[in-house]
Write a protein that holds these residues in place. Structure first.
Motif, PDB file in Angstrom:
ATOM      1  N   ARG A   1       0.846  -1.201   0.000  1.00 17.71           N
ATOM      2  CA  ARG A   1       0.000   0.000   0.000  1.00 17.71           C
ATOM      3  C   ARG A   1       0.869   1.234   0.000  1.00 17.71           C
ATOM      4  O   ARG A   1       2.009   1.232   0.457  1.00 17.71           O
ATOM      5  CB  ARG A   1      -0.990  -0.045   1.162  1.00 17.71           C
ATOM      6  CG  ARG A   1      -0.579   0.182   2.624  1.00 17.71           C
ATOM      7  CD  ARG A   1       0.759  -0.081   3.051  1.00 17.71           C
ATOM      8  NE  ARG A   1       0.993   0.003   4.470  1.00 17.71           N
ATOM      9  CZ  ARG A   1       1.712   0.960   5.088  1.00 17.71           C
ATOM     10  NH1 ARG A   1       2.250   1.929   4.393  1.00 17.71           N
ATOM     11  NH2 ARG A   1       1.916   0.920   6.376  1.00 17.71           N
TER      12      ARG A   1
ATOM     13  N   ALA B   1       0.373   4.985   1.507  1.00 21.63           N
ATOM     14  CA  ALA B   1      -0.539   5.510   2.524  1.00 21.63           C
ATOM     15  C   ALA B   1      -0.287   6.981   2.822  1.00 21.63           C
ATOM     16  O   ALA B   1       0.142   7.338   3.909  1.00 21.63           O
ATOM     17  CB  ALA B   1      -0.393   4.675   3.793  1.00 21.63           C
ATOM     18  N   PRO B   2      -0.556   7.842   1.865  1.00 22.15           N
ATOM     19  CA  PRO B   2      -0.309   9.271   2.138  1.00 22.15           C
ATOM     20  C   PRO B   2      -1.371   9.864   3.058  1.00 22.15           C
ATOM     21  O   PRO B   2      -2.508   9.404   3.077  1.00 22.15           O
ATOM     22  CB  PRO B   2      -0.419   9.911   0.748  1.00 22.15           C
ATOM     23  CG  PRO B   2      -1.365   9.029   0.006  1.00 22.15           C
ATOM     24  CD  PRO B   2      -1.130   7.632   0.518  1.00 22.15           C
ATOM     25  N   SER B   3      -0.973  10.879   3.811  1.00 19.59           N
ATOM     26  CA  SER B   3      -1.936  11.676   4.558  1.00 19.59           C
ATOM     27  C   SER B   3      -2.335  12.819   3.629  1.00 19.59           C
ATOM     28  O   SER B   3      -1.458  13.482   3.070  1.00 19.59           O
ATOM     29  CB  SER B   3      -1.292  12.252   5.817  1.00 19.59           C
ATOM     30  OG  SER B   3      -0.725  11.197   6.555  1.00 19.59           O
TER      31      SER B   3
ATOM     32  N   ASP C   1      -4.668   8.138   4.588  1.00 16.65           N
ATOM     33  CA  ASP C   1      -4.525   8.228   6.053  1.00 16.65           C
ATOM     34  C   ASP C   1      -5.119   9.550   6.541  1.00 16.65           C
ATOM     35  O   ASP C   1      -4.404  10.524   6.777  1.00 16.65           O
ATOM     36  CB  ASP C   1      -3.041   8.112   6.445  1.00 16.65           C
ATOM     37  CG  ASP C   1      -2.558   6.661   6.392  1.00 16.65           C
ATOM     38  OD1 ASP C   1      -3.326   5.797   5.929  1.00 16.65           O
ATOM     39  OD2 ASP C   1      -1.407   6.404   6.816  1.00 16.65           O
TER      40      ASP C   1
ATOM     41  N   TYR D   1      -2.111   7.409  13.679  1.00 16.39           N
ATOM     42  CA  TYR D   1      -1.669   6.560  12.573  1.00 16.39           C
ATOM     43  C   TYR D   1      -1.025   5.247  13.043  1.00 16.39           C
ATOM     44  O   TYR D   1      -1.213   4.193  12.435  1.00 16.39           O
ATOM     45  CB  TYR D   1      -0.722   7.397  11.707  1.00 16.39           C
ATOM     46  CG  TYR D   1       0.408   6.632  11.144  1.00 16.39           C
ATOM     47  CD1 TYR D   1       0.214   5.887   9.997  1.00 16.39           C
ATOM     48  CD2 TYR D   1       1.642   6.612  11.778  1.00 16.39           C
ATOM     49  CE1 TYR D   1       1.240   5.132   9.489  1.00 16.39           C
ATOM     50  CE2 TYR D   1       2.663   5.866  11.281  1.00 16.39           C
ATOM     51  CZ  TYR D   1       2.465   5.121  10.137  1.00 16.39           C
ATOM     52  OH  TYR D   1       3.465   4.371   9.652  1.00 16.39           O
TER      53      TYR D   1
ATOM     54  N   SER E   1      -2.687   2.208  11.261  1.00 18.41           N
ATOM     55  CA  SER E   1      -1.923   1.553  10.217  1.00 18.41           C
ATOM     56  C   SER E   1      -1.761   0.054  10.483  1.00 18.41           C
ATOM     57  O   SER E   1      -1.857  -0.773   9.576  1.00 18.41           O
ATOM     58  CB  SER E   1      -0.561   2.240  10.132  1.00 18.41           C
ATOM     59  OG  SER E   1       0.169   1.717   9.076  1.00 18.41           O
TER      60      SER E   1
ATOM     61  N   ARG F   1       8.666   2.198   3.345  1.00 20.25           N
ATOM     62  CA  ARG F   1       8.442   3.599   3.708  1.00 20.25           C
ATOM     63  C   ARG F   1       9.770   4.231   4.085  1.00 20.25           C
ATOM     64  O   ARG F   1      10.802   3.562   4.103  1.00 20.25           O
ATOM     65  CB  ARG F   1       7.411   3.702   4.839  1.00 20.25           C
ATOM     66  CG  ARG F   1       7.720   2.861   6.046  1.00 20.25           C
ATOM     67  CD  ARG F   1       6.512   2.839   6.981  1.00 20.25           C
ATOM     68  NE  ARG F   1       6.770   2.061   8.183  1.00 20.25           N
ATOM     69  CZ  ARG F   1       5.857   1.811   9.108  1.00 20.25           C
ATOM     70  NH1 ARG F   1       4.627   2.274   8.968  1.00 20.25           N
ATOM     71  NH2 ARG F   1       6.149   1.099  10.169  1.00 20.25           N
TER      72      ARG F   1
ATOM     73  N   HIS G   1      10.529   6.298   9.651  1.00 17.86           N
ATOM     74  CA  HIS G   1       9.524   5.449  10.303  1.00 17.86           C
ATOM     75  C   HIS G   1      10.116   4.269  11.077  1.00 17.86           C
ATOM     76  O   HIS G   1       9.371   3.439  11.585  1.00 17.86           O
ATOM     77  CB  HIS G   1       8.535   4.917   9.269  1.00 17.86           C
ATOM     78  CG  HIS G   1       7.479   5.903   8.867  1.00 17.86           C
ATOM     79  ND1 HIS G   1       6.486   6.325   9.716  1.00 17.86           N
ATOM     80  CD2 HIS G   1       7.273   6.572   7.707  1.00 17.86           C
ATOM     81  CE1 HIS G   1       5.698   7.194   9.104  1.00 17.86           C
ATOM     82  NE2 HIS G   1       6.170   7.370   7.885  1.00 17.86           N
TER      83      HIS G   1
HETATM   84  N1  GLU Z   1       0.527   8.173   6.503  1.00 18.68           N
HETATM   85  C1  GLU Z   1       1.838   7.754   6.850  1.00 18.68           C
HETATM   86  C2  GLU Z   1       2.819   8.747   6.302  1.00 18.68           C
HETATM   87  O1  GLU Z   1       2.496   9.412   5.327  1.00 18.68           O
HETATM   88  C3  GLU Z   1       2.087   6.372   6.293  1.00 18.68           C
HETATM   89  C4  GLU Z   1       3.361   5.768   6.696  1.00 18.68           C
HETATM   90  C5  GLU Z   1       3.401   4.298   6.308  1.00 18.68           C
HETATM   91  O2  GLU Z   1       3.678   4.024   5.156  1.00 18.68           O
HETATM   92  O3  GLU Z   1       3.110   3.463   7.135  1.00 18.68           O
HETATM   93  O4  GLU Z   1       3.892   8.925   6.816  1.00 18.68           O
END
Ligand code: GLU
Length: 441
Positions: free
Chosen positions: A5, A7-9, A41, A183, A187, A201, A205
């Motif tokens: 996936r 997963a942008p905010s 997200d 998140y 997540s 990612r 992270h």
């Molecule tokens: N929404 C998170 C971000 O943009 C997702 C991080 C992830 O890939 O788990 O940093």
């Protein structure tokens, strides 16, 4: 089945840094014949904006990074609440009431004593009555996940073997005082329930991953394979964070960067493989291997996108750029020869307009004094139209015989007189375009 996936905010436009994440996840899914999820997200209702959701989709579509399904975290709040209840029942979740200022003070004290600034778990010692009193005074507390103090280990697809002492990490806040789910837990619930097998990612992270591994295990889920790519820096190694605002994908598109140029660069930059222009997505997928990326910060220079864009454009048939050729004002019957001439001489499609103007209006001739007579003689020898691909050859041969000039002394003054430039398109290809235009009007 492989499932990844992106997963942008939706709190801003996506930029080259996000693209790296999106692309790697996309390529892993496609290479394995798996599923690529676009996960929005959006648990933060204040910062999330619908216009950014639309913009993210447009940007991914422009690049051809098509997703198999879209998920939105705001639709799944009940799932997160359920997981939170489960953690509560297991005794892995506790309410804490420190204000940001109090936490800051604690951190400063710890740092002064040479200790790592890790949350001291003071809230674990609160009695029910104390909690009630604090709640009455300050409102609901935050909910923290109680980490098991052991080493958290995983084999990272990019960073290799990682081992993090959980005691060096603060118990993460998963739910804020106002009830907003963060998140970190959302997540984990999503990755588990959606069967995500691979998570790529940014290396910012890594600590999240450590805590998320424990949360996944507590909730009985299966850990995905993790890979953390390095962060991008500017060409001199400078932090890119401040400039990312100007490296939004839509800005690059505006500047004429071609998707394949951008994708080709991003699929290789920071890996042990050389950057090569790929002709299509299939080739990119074929040549991709996340394990070949390195942990060191990756230098990104936006200027590298332009030679790749130029090279990509050179390889395209007219059918791929017909709209741009038309938009530049080129009449349909000239589109084919015009493109054949122009594609060798442009960096982006925006340059087409200038070449068309040259064909249509001619250029201010550049004639040195000592060439004046020669040019006049040459012009007199110009055959009658219509011109074709042979005209330049026939004409310059005649001029050579008449004037005795040859080589550069023959060709360069003619080029400069006709185009006003010292270099540019092949004259054999350009001449018929100039002639037709003149004949038209
Ligand atoms: N929404 C998170 C971000 O943009 C997702 C991080 C992830 O890939 O788990 O940093």
């Amino acid at each position: 089945m492989t499932t990844t996936r992106f997963a942008p905010s939706p709190t801003g436009y996506i930029h080259v840094g996000n693209l790296r994440t999106a692309l790697m996840n996309y390529l892993i899914a496609r290479k394995a014949g798996g599923t690529f999820i676009l996960r929005i997200d959006d648990t933060d209702p204040e910062r999330s904006k619908e216009e950014y959701v639309d913009a993210i989709k447009q940007d991914l579509e422009w690049l051809g990074l098509h997703w198999d399904k879209v998920e939105r975290q705001s639709d799944r709040l009940d799932r997160y609440a359920e997981a939170a209840d489960k953690l509560r029942e297991m005794g892995r979740f506790y309410e804490a009431f420190e204000t940001p200022t109090e936490l800051d003070l604690k951190r400063k004290k710890q740092l002064n004593m040479g200790k790592p600034p890790v949350y001291d778990r003071a809230a674990l010692n609160l009695s029910d009555a104390e909690k009630d009193a604090l709640r009455a005074e300050r409102g609901n507390g935050v909910w923290r996940f109680k980490l098991d103090h052991e080493r958290i280990e995983w084999n990272d697809g990019i960073l290799g073997d990682i081992s993090i002492d959980a005691a060096s990490v603060s118990d993460p806040v998963l739910i804020r005082g106002d009830g907003q789910v963060l998140y970190t837990i959302a997540s984990v619930v999503d990755d588990t329930e959606m069967g995500v097998t691979d998570v790529v990612r940014g290396s910012d992270h890594v600590t999240n991953t450590a805590t998320q591994i424990q949360i996944i295990e507590a909730l009985g889920g299966q850990c995905p394979r993790f890979a953390h790519h390095s962060l991008l820096t500017g060409p001199q190694g400078e932090a890119l964070s401040k400039r990312l605002g100007t490296l939004a994908l839509r800005d690059l598109r505006e500047q004429g960067v071609q998707p394949m140029a951008l994708l080709s660069l991003m699929a290789r930059l920071g890996s042990s493989d050389p950057v090569e222009l790929r002709s299509d997505m299939a080739e990119l997928i074929e040549g991709f291997d996340v394990n070949r990326f390195g942990a060191a910060p990756t230098k990104f220079d936006v200027q590298d996108l332009f030679p790749l864009t130029a090279k990509h454009l050179q390889s395209l048939p007219l059918s791929d750029v017909a709209d741009a050729v038309e938009d530049a004002g080129v009449p349909a019957d000239l589109a084919e020869p015009f493109w054949a001439m122009a594609r060798e001489n442009i960096t982006t499609l925006a340059d087409l307009k200038g070449w068309w103007e040259l064909c249509r209006d001619g250029a201010e001739p550049l004639i040195a004094d000592e060439d004046r007579e020669f040019i006049a003689e040459a012009i007199a020898l110009l055959p009658d139209g219509p011109f074709d691909g042979e005209t330049w050859g026939t004409w310059t041969k005649a001029v050579k015989e008449a004037t005795g000039r040859k080589g550069k002394g023959l060709f360069m003054p003619l080029r400069k007189a006709l185009t006003g430039m010292e270099r540019g398109p092949e004259m054999a290809a350009l001449l018929p375009l100039l002639q037709v235009i003149r004949a038209r009007g």
